[in-house]
Every structure is written in C-alpha cells, then in structure tokens.
Design an enzyme around this catalytic site. Sequence first.
Site, PDB file in Angstrom:
ATOM      1  N   LYS A 175       0.887  -1.180   0.000  1.00  0.00           N
ATOM      2  CA  LYS A 175       0.000   0.000   0.000  1.00  0.00           C
ATOM      3  C   LYS A 175       0.925   1.231   0.000  1.00  0.00           C
ATOM      4  CE  LYS A 175      -1.883   3.046   2.120  1.00  0.00           C
ATOM      5  NZ  LYS A 175      -1.812   4.494   1.794  1.00  0.00           N
ATOM      6  N   GLU A 178      -0.574   7.605  -0.530  1.00  0.00           N
ATOM      7  CA  GLU A 178      -1.474   8.220  -1.517  1.00  0.00           C
ATOM      8  C   GLU A 178      -0.889   9.516  -2.089  1.00  0.00           C
ATOM      9  OE1 GLU A 178      -1.817   7.851   1.689  1.00  0.00           O
ATOM     10  OE2 GLU A 178      -3.319   9.150   2.594  1.00  0.00           O
ATOM     11  N   CYS A 283      13.488  10.497   8.045  1.00  0.00           N
ATOM     12  CA  CYS A 283      13.371  10.134   9.462  1.00  0.00           C
ATOM     13  C   CYS A 283      14.740  10.107  10.118  1.00  0.00           C
ATOM     14  CB  CYS A 283      12.687   8.790   9.596  1.00  0.00           C
ATOM     15  SG  CYS A 283      13.650   7.482   8.852  1.00  0.00           S
ATOM     16  N   GLU A 377       8.163  16.613  15.813  1.00  0.00           N
ATOM     17  CA  GLU A 377       8.812  16.390  14.521  1.00  0.00           C
ATOM     18  C   GLU A 377       8.374  17.471  13.538  1.00  0.00           C
ATOM     19  OE1 GLU A 377       7.689  12.769  12.406  1.00  0.00           O
ATOM     20  OE2 GLU A 377       9.732  12.610  11.644  1.00  0.00           O
TER      21      GLU A 377
HETATM   22  P1  NAD Z   1       1.813   8.922   7.658  1.00  0.00           P
HETATM   23  O1  NAD Z   1       1.882   8.235   8.964  1.00  0.00           O
HETATM   24  O2  NAD Z   1       0.906  10.090   7.521  1.00  0.00           O
HETATM   25  O3  NAD Z   1       1.386   7.893   6.501  1.00  0.00           O
HETATM   26  C1  NAD Z   1       2.021   6.643   6.346  1.00  0.00           C
HETATM   27  C2  NAD Z   1       1.011   5.655   5.756  1.00  0.00           C
HETATM   28  O4  NAD Z   1      -0.081   5.517   6.656  1.00  0.00           O
HETATM   29  C3  NAD Z   1       0.429   6.105   4.422  1.00  0.00           C
HETATM   30  O5  NAD Z   1       0.423   5.009   3.544  1.00  0.00           O
HETATM   31  C4  NAD Z   1      -0.980   6.577   4.777  1.00  0.00           C
HETATM   32  O6  NAD Z   1      -1.913   6.303   3.759  1.00  0.00           O
HETATM   33  C5  NAD Z   1      -1.325   5.778   6.010  1.00  0.00           C
HETATM   34  N1  NAD Z   1      -2.172   6.509   6.975  1.00  0.00           N
HETATM   35  C6  NAD Z   1      -2.215   7.852   7.203  1.00  0.00           C
HETATM   36  N2  NAD Z   1      -3.071   8.135   8.208  1.00  0.00           N
HETATM   37  C7  NAD Z   1      -3.579   6.967   8.634  1.00  0.00           C
HETATM   38  C8  NAD Z   1      -4.513   6.586   9.665  1.00  0.00           C
HETATM   39  N3  NAD Z   1      -5.078   7.493  10.440  1.00  0.00           N
HETATM   40  N4  NAD Z   1      -4.796   5.272   9.814  1.00  0.00           N
HETATM   41  C9  NAD Z   1      -4.215   4.331   9.051  1.00  0.00           C
HETATM   42  N5  NAD Z   1      -3.324   4.635   8.061  1.00  0.00           N
HETATM   43  C10 NAD Z   1      -3.015   5.920   7.847  1.00  0.00           C
HETATM   44  O7  NAD Z   1       3.330   9.319   7.285  1.00  0.00           O
HETATM   45  P2  NAD Z   1       3.840  10.201   6.057  1.00  0.00           P
HETATM   46  O8  NAD Z   1       3.447  11.619   6.295  1.00  0.00           O
HETATM   47  O9  NAD Z   1       3.493   9.559   4.764  1.00  0.00           O
HETATM   48  O10 NAD Z   1       5.418  10.043   6.230  1.00  0.00           O
HETATM   49  C11 NAD Z   1       6.191  10.859   7.061  1.00  0.00           C
HETATM   50  C12 NAD Z   1       6.395  10.224   8.412  1.00  0.00           C
HETATM   51  O11 NAD Z   1       7.019   8.943   8.263  1.00  0.00           O
HETATM   52  C13 NAD Z   1       7.352  11.008   9.308  1.00  0.00           C
HETATM   53  O12 NAD Z   1       6.848  10.988  10.614  1.00  0.00           O
HETATM   54  C14 NAD Z   1       8.652  10.229   9.225  1.00  0.00           C
HETATM   55  O13 NAD Z   1       9.514  10.391  10.333  1.00  0.00           O
HETATM   56  C15 NAD Z   1       8.141   8.840   9.133  1.00  0.00           C
HETATM   57  N6  NAD Z   1       9.133   7.932   8.577  1.00  0.00           N
HETATM   58  C16 NAD Z   1       9.754   7.106   9.445  1.00  0.00           C
HETATM   59  C17 NAD Z   1      10.734   6.255   8.985  1.00  0.00           C
HETATM   60  C18 NAD Z   1      11.467   5.358   9.939  1.00  0.00           C
HETATM   61  O14 NAD Z   1      12.262   4.586   9.481  1.00  0.00           O
HETATM   62  N7  NAD Z   1      11.231   5.420  11.230  1.00  0.00           N
HETATM   63  C19 NAD Z   1      11.064   6.246   7.618  1.00  0.00           C
HETATM   64  C20 NAD Z   1      10.380   7.086   6.755  1.00  0.00           C
HETATM   65  C21 NAD Z   1       9.405   7.939   7.248  1.00  0.00           C
END
Ligand code: NAD
Length: 486
Positions: A175, A178, A283, A377
């Site tokens: 997945k 989006e 991250c 963050e």
């Molecule tokens: P996000 O949490 O908003 O989204 C990640 C995924 O979750 C997406 O596919 C999205 O569709 C889904 N999603 C969003 N809201 C949801 C909900 N309420 N319920 C279920 N699924 C949901 O993250 P983002 O904005 O796409 O990415 C940035 C974040 O990811 C930052 O916090 C970054 O630090 C983190 N990140 C962490 C790592 C790591 O290795 N720890 C690596 C890359 C990114």
Amino acid sequence: METKFSEVKNYVNGSFTANGQDKMDVLSPLTGEVISTMPLSTEKDLDDAVKAAEAAYPAWSGMPIKERVQVFFKYKTLLEENIEELATLIHEENGKTIGEAKAEVEKSIELTEFACSMPQLIGGEVMEVSKGVECRIEHKPLGVVASIAPFNFPNMVPHWTLPNALVLGNTMVLKPSEQVPISANRIAELLKEAGLPDGVFNIVNGDKAIVEAICKNPGIKAVSFVGSTKVAQIVYKAATGTLKRCVALGGAKNHLLVLPDAHLDMTASNVVASMSGCAGQRCMAAAQMIGIGPVDHIVEKMCEEARKIIPGENLGSVISKQAKERIERYITDAENAGAKVLVDGRGCTVEGKEGGFYVGPTIIDHVTPDMAISKEEVFGPVVSIIRTKDLDEAIDLENSSPYGNAAAVFTQSGGLARQVMDRASAGMIGVNIGVPVPREPFSFGGWNDSKFGVCDITGKSSIEFWTQLKKTTTKWNPDAKTNWMS
Ligand code: NAD
C-alpha cells in the site's frame, strides 16, 4: 483532464486493474499541479489482491530459494538500467532533487543486492542430537504479508520490505502513500519483466481506509509499516489486535550533539547536509543540534554552508502546501518564544515554479527545551539549536525525547564519543556522521516511539520478521536405542 502521468492503478495478479472507484488527485510538489490520479480502493479490491497473493503462495514458497533469488538478480539489473527514469518519477511526485532521487534508487539496488545474498544467510542448521537422531531447523515463510509505505521515499521504503520478504518465500500486498503512488506502478512492471510470477507482488492504492482493512484482513499474516508515530501506533495496535505479526516504524526527532573540539568544516557541512537533504523529510534528518559549550564558530560556519543551498537548485520542495505551512509555523512560533532565526527559509518561492511547496534552509539558535520546535517532529529543512553547558546535560536532553531513531555526536575525542554511543537512547548512532543509516547487511530500526515491534525492518534482523522456524527431528536407524529423548 490530461495529466503528465497516466492514471495510477492497482496491480493484482500480474495485471493493472481497471479502476471503477473514487479517485484522488496526485499533485507535483514542485509545481502544485495535478500530475495523475489515484484510486481510493475498497475493501473488496484488497480482498482480490489478498486472494491473488494467496493463490500464488504455494508455488512461490515451494520453489527453492536459489531459484526465487534469480528473479531478483534480474530485477537488480533492471533497476540499474532504469535508474534515470525511476529517479525522474521520484523527483516529480515527491519533490526531492534528481540527485537525491538517484541516491534513493541506488539504495533500492543495494537492498535488492542484499536480498540476493539471502541463500547464503539462511542456510539452516542440522545436528545429530542423540545417536541416530537428527534435529534440523529451517526458516519458512509466513504467507501473504503487507507493506505500508510513507511519502518520503516512494522507491526505497518499498524496497526495505519487498526484496527480503519475497526472496524468503512470502507473497505481498503493498500500500503506497497516496501522496506518491506513481513509483510503485513502475516497480511492479520491472518485477514482472524480471520474471516474478503473477500474484506474488500486488499493489492496492488508497488512504487510511485500506490500511485499516489490511490490519483486519484474515488472509494477511504480517504487516510492516513505515510512517508517523501516531499512525504507527494505530497500525501496530490494530494489526496485533487481529493477532498478526507487526513491525511499525514511526517518526523521529534526531539529536546531534556537537562539542567545541569537533572538526569545523566536517561538522558544519555534515549537520547542514543532514538537516537539509531531501528537504529535511527524512526520518534520519538532523532535527535538533545540541551545542555543548563554546560552539559559536561551528554555528557560524553552518550558516555559511546553509546559505549555499538554493531552493529549486540543490534543495527540493516539501511534499505539500500543508507541510510548508506547518514547517513555517514552527519557525514563527519559536521566534515568537524568543529563539533567534539565523538563516530563514520562510516565504520562499522558486522562479517559474511559483506554485511549488518550497521552504529554504533554516537555522534557529537559542531554542529552549519547552518550545514545540524542540519536542515535535518538524519534517522540513530546519535545524534548531539548544545550548547546554556540558555533555551530561546534552545526553539528558536527548534521552528526554520520546523518539529514538538516531542520535549523533561530533567530536575528536574518542572517550566523549563513546559516552554518547553508550548513553544515547536511540537505535542508530552516528559518530561524526549526520545521517547514520546503517548500510546492508546492517539493519535499520529505531527505539522508543520510533519503532514498535521486535525486529528491525531491513538487514539480517528482518529474516526473523519475515519467517518462522520449522524444527524437524528425524530418525532413520531402527537399531539406535530408544529412550524418552529419541
Ligand atoms: P503517515 O503516517 O501520515 O502515513 C504513512 C502511511 O499511513 C500512508 O500510507 C498513509 O496512507 C497511512 N495513513 C495515514 N493516516 C492513517 C490513519 N489514520 N490510519 C491508518 N493509516 C493511515 O506518514 P507520512 O506523512 O506519509 O510520512 C512521514 C512520516 O514517516 C514522518 O513521521 C517520518 O519520520 C516517518 N518515517 C519514518 C521512517 C522510519 O524509518 N522510522 C522512515 C520514513 C518515514
């Protein structure tokens, strides 16, 4: 409406599926223009993908690993041959520079290369445990697994999971985010070209509704997630609540501890590259520098370095209008609370790309631990600087963060560096390195609120996540003495 890229589709059983459902626009963060559309899939679409993955599982998992890996040797070559095109897709949908996008694909290639070495790593064990009786242990796949990705690495994060999980015999539903769903469609095409059997890899696009459906789908045995801490917690609870295996990587607030004896040029360029690379949307980015004692000379040099960074040239955009507004709000709130903005990236536009979501490099000094910018963050090209009198106070500050992805120390003293290595509460530590991402075969994963679940997501640690152990005890010799242990 005619868009730059064709419509993003789901990929099920080796085919891109016709989309009857609701659609969402995909925007280019470089210009703010609509560049594609993406399906908001339904639970039924997910069921179809899981059924395809279930149907492909017996043949794929039954194949010797040395045969499965052949697909990934070919796939690695295809990634290399198509690196320019793949990097362009990342650049267009995510906004990072072409150079950063190429580095992202190079990392995907390295991850695939690691998966190709898997037969050498999981040889299994066998031993004669009593006369004529042999015990054997083998790593067996789990079945259908899911991988949920964030926006910041549209190509690399899917490669944290897919090569290892598939080489180890699982089948998968991905997945994508989006916000950046385009790259994944091309990944599917290249996997097919490499000879991956239909159904082994599938894509279901959508938003949170599909994530919720993944967590409760009875056909899915394990879920890996990468994204923000808030959602990582939701996913971890939901997936384990239906008794699935789950590893969920969350957000970060990485602290860089800088001592006055640190090498001036190396430290300044490293800290600035760490905070501004990929527009700070990593991250592993430097979010907070802790200046220990007299470090004005280093801060001055950092400002000089930061001024060389030009949005639209060697700095990409952030992902969205909302992200730009959020980042600028953190800077303004810190300034209003008394911090000093030394390099200011607010209100930045790029000529010819006025609709793009750019934030310039930003350095804020004299931040205090109570300010939101030092606790939360920000996820933009911004580093805040907190001053402390000694290393103990700096380590206490690092330890007080709920996150724990990475921490780094800059010094020429091995003894002081060792103290940080021992006492920082983070999963990945850098010594004179601002982005301490372990390269394969070393695994990637944070601590505390930066990761929920037991294993790391890459490297050797991921083998435990993607497999279960089968223990077989064998006796062929009827003359061997029988007792309760044989
Ligand atoms: P996000 O949490 O908003 O989204 C990640 C995924 O979750 C997406 O596919 C999205 O569709 C889904 N999603 C969003 N809201 C949801 C909900 N309420 N319920 C279920 N699924 C949901 O993250 P983002 O904005 O796409 O990415 C940035 C974040 O990811 C930052 O916090 C970054 O630090 C983190 N990140 C962490 C790592 C790591 O290795 N720890 C690596 C890359 C990114």
